[in-house]
Design an enzyme around this catalytic site. Sequence first.
Site, mmCIF file in Angstrom:
data_model
loop_
_atom_site.group_PDB
_atom_site.id
_atom_site.type_symbol
_atom_site.label_atom_id
_atom_site.label_comp_id
_atom_site.label_asym_id
_atom_site.label_seq_id
_atom_site.Cartn_x
_atom_site.Cartn_y
_atom_site.Cartn_z
ATOM 1 N N SER A 148 -12.832 50.181 -8.692
ATOM 2 C CA SER A 148 -12.412 48.921 -9.300
ATOM 3 C C SER A 148 -13.551 48.421 -10.168
ATOM 4 C CB SER A 148 -12.133 47.890 -8.207
ATOM 5 O OG SER A 148 -12.018 46.590 -8.765
ATOM 6 N N TYR A 162 -14.934 43.377 -0.819
ATOM 7 C CA TYR A 162 -14.116 44.392 -1.494
ATOM 8 C C TYR A 162 -14.951 45.106 -2.572
ATOM 9 C CZ TYR A 162 -10.485 46.178 -4.701
ATOM 10 O OH TYR A 162 -9.723 46.959 -5.529
#
Length: 253
Positions: A148, A162
């Site tokens: 990501s 995350y």
Amino acid sequence: MTHSSEAPLILITGGSRGIGAATARLAAAQGYDVVVTFVSDAKAAASVVADVEAAGRRGVAERIDSSDSIQVEALFGRIDKVFGRIDVLVNNAAILAKQSRFEDLEVDRIHRIFAVNSIGPMLCAQQAAKRMSQRHGGKGGSIINVSSAAARLGSPNEYVDYASSKGALETFTTGLAKEVAREGIRVNCVRPGHIYTDMHASGGEPGRVDRVKDSIPMGRGGQPEEVARAILWLASAEASFVTGTFLDATGGK
């Protein structure tokens, strides 16, 4: 419908929705047999399998928690029996929890995020590499980790846990790529940016992409299919000299 056992096999974790589902559908269109894993939404996974079969390929959905080594080993055992091969692994399964400042995060949440987002891909890659490696008589293969842009940006005030778990996945990509480079296995990573998927609802803000799209140089969010094309390019022979690399699909962010 007749199937050639010679079709390449792609395993996509977290394949019932979003980027995983888009990758499964595109892979089938490109001639792959497809195995998708899912955790909870059997109906969504079945719909992906139906689309794969409609494209004339074999499709299988497997319910597993990819952070559980016993379940992962059993999954690869079933793939050995049914398909007898694995050519591409896409480590796409990941979770996100509610937006929060880091100091307020519960330790159980941090453990779970790392278990699914960092350790899960490592367990799957370990099983795949054992089968793909020319050192063990395999035919080679390709592993694509889905990271990501958060790994680069850090996601302050939202998902530092995350982002950190994706940073670990990226370091793993680099290390494994170098370790297996002479065994016929390429290991690469795609970094999606703000993509229109259901995942944002898990973070408590389903409309997040629209909120942040002005911060994206291209001025819009991305579609799951746009990331799927990047994943399948890395998987393909067109990327034959590409390993240990990171492909950003972020609209310039």
